[in-house]
Scaffold this motif. Structure first.
Motif, PDB file in Angstrom:
ATOM      1  N   PHE A  21       6.592   0.785   6.236  1.00  0.00           N
ATOM      2  CA  PHE A  21       6.159  -0.453   7.035  1.00  0.00           C
ATOM      3  C   PHE A  21       6.727  -1.554   6.418  1.00  0.00           C
ATOM      4  O   PHE A  21       6.651  -2.000   5.403  1.00  0.00           O
ATOM      5  N   TYR A  41       1.023  -1.276  -0.063  1.00  0.00           N
ATOM      6  CA  TYR A  41       0.022   0.053   0.114  1.00  0.00           C
ATOM      7  C   TYR A  41       0.894   0.983   0.230  1.00  0.00           C
ATOM      8  O   TYR A  41       1.807   1.338   0.765  1.00  0.00           O
ATOM      9  N   THR A 101      -2.002   6.888  10.984  1.00  0.00           N
ATOM     10  CA  THR A 101      -0.773   7.953  10.319  1.00  0.00           C
ATOM     11  C   THR A 101      -1.316   9.474   9.843  1.00  0.00           C
ATOM     12  O   THR A 101      -2.416   9.142   9.285  1.00  0.00           O
ATOM     13  N   HIS A 131       7.175  -5.886   7.047  1.00  0.00           N
ATOM     14  CA  HIS A 131       6.373  -7.067   7.725  1.00  0.00           C
ATOM     15  C   HIS A 131       7.577  -7.824   7.963  1.00  0.00           C
ATOM     16  O   HIS A 131       8.948  -7.821   7.773  1.00  0.00           O
ATOM     17  N   PHE A 184      -0.096  -4.256   9.644  1.00  0.00           N
ATOM     18  CA  PHE A 184      -0.194  -2.924   9.996  1.00  0.00           C
ATOM     19  C   PHE A 184      -1.607  -2.213   9.771  1.00  0.00           C
ATOM     20  O   PHE A 184      -1.428  -0.859   9.676  1.00  0.00           O
ATOM     21  N   ILE A 187      -2.232   1.798  10.002  1.00  0.00           N
ATOM     22  CA  ILE A 187      -2.254   2.722   8.857  1.00  0.00           C
ATOM     23  C   ILE A 187      -3.171   3.896   8.965  1.00  0.00           C
ATOM     24  O   ILE A 187      -2.884   5.134   8.587  1.00  0.00           O
ATOM     25  N   ILE A 195       2.899   7.154   2.990  1.00  0.00           N
ATOM     26  CA  ILE A 195       2.873   5.917   3.333  1.00  0.00           C
ATOM     27  C   ILE A 195       3.368   4.842   2.422  1.00  0.00           C
ATOM     28  O   ILE A 195       3.112   4.974   1.303  1.00  0.00           O
ATOM     29  N   ASN A 216       3.996   0.881   2.620  1.00  0.00           N
ATOM     30  CA  ASN A 216       3.544  -0.150   3.319  1.00  0.00           C
ATOM     31  C   ASN A 216       4.075  -1.509   2.136  1.00  0.00           C
ATOM     32  O   ASN A 216       3.150  -1.694   1.217  1.00  0.00           O
ATOM     33  N   PRO A 249       1.985  -6.978   4.515  1.00  0.00           N
ATOM     34  CA  PRO A 249       1.393  -5.649   4.953  1.00  0.00           C
ATOM     35  C   PRO A 249       0.055  -5.778   5.861  1.00  0.00           C
ATOM     36  O   PRO A 249       0.194  -4.503   6.264  1.00  0.00           O
TER      37      PRO A 249
END
Length: 244
Positions: free
Chosen positions: A19, A6, A37, A21, A30, A34, A43, A45, A27
């Protein structure tokens, strides 16, 4: 779940949150963080190579490729953002720490979940792994499974032998990062689960040797599953940490 990366790029943003993992992760781990944020932060991810597909895809990938993927992303973001925050789970925390060492002027905050500096393997872990491989997951563990395991079901159980080299690489990465912990200057907030099946709480002792690390325990949570009260604590801490 789809287990897709993402990306939300905000024009003229000065901050990016990355982010990362864990091994065999997703992903989706999280998803609770998300939405918390800040809307003016970009972002990223990520979905590491070999994840989100088949067991064969995973076994053909290498840890050095995952590390290089993270390095390439953060290198590019350093040219576009003044501040980078990295959120990692399990193996992802190791890559996060490395990036803080490589880019101390840009990576100023780390939000870490289950940093695996000391590992363990309990009977419950072995039993859960067997159920996972056999496709007989406990319905109560669906949330945990969705967030921690991104590989498609596999009937040929011999293919799981390909996990062994990847985990040996992971142990090598743990050893490498452990030796460099003292050099981290970024502000790091680290959460560990009291019921973690894979990561020993002895990891906290190692992190605390560096005053940059603020370590906290989620007493009722597991490696990939957070009890609701603990999840609330985690989310509140994240919200405060990223905007301070």
């Amino acid at each position: 779940m789809a287990h897709r990366p993402y990306i939300r790029e905000v024009e003229n943003s000065g901050t990016a949150v990355v982010f990362i993992h864990g091994i065999m992760g997703s992903p989706d781990h999280f998803l609770s963080l998300i939405p918390l944020t800040p809307c003016d932060y970009s972002i990223y991810n990520v979905l590491l190579r070999g994840h989100g597909g088949t067991v064969s895809d995973f076994c053909r990938s290498r840890l050095r490729q995952w590390r290089a993927q993270v390095c390439e992303l953060v290198d590019s973001l350093c040219n576009r953002y003044e501040n980078i925050i990295i959120v990692g789970h399990s193996m992802g925390t190791l890559f996060a720490i490395e990036q803080a060492l490589i880019h101390p002027d840009k990576v100023k905050k780390l939000f870490l979940l289950a940093t695996p500096l000391k590992t363990k393997c309990s009977p419950s872990t072995l039993f859960s792994g067997l159920k996972l491989f056999l496709g007989k997951l406990d319905p109560k563990s669906v949330n945990s499974a969705n967030s921690s395991y991104s590989l498609a079901p596999e009937k040929n159980k011999l293919k799981f032998l390909g996990f062994i080299p990847r985990y040996l690489e992971l142990f090598g990465e743990i050893s490498r990062v452990k030796k460099r912990l003292g050099g981290v200057t970024a502000s790091a907030l680290s959460f560990h689960s009291g019921l973690d099946e894979l990561v020993s709480l002895k990891s906290v002792e190692l992190l605390k040797r560096n005053p940059s690390f603020d370590c906290r325990i989620l007493e009722k949570s597991h490696h990939s599953y957070y009890e609701q009260g603990d999840l609330n604590i985690l989310c509140n801490a994240y919200s405060s940490f990223v905007i301070d």
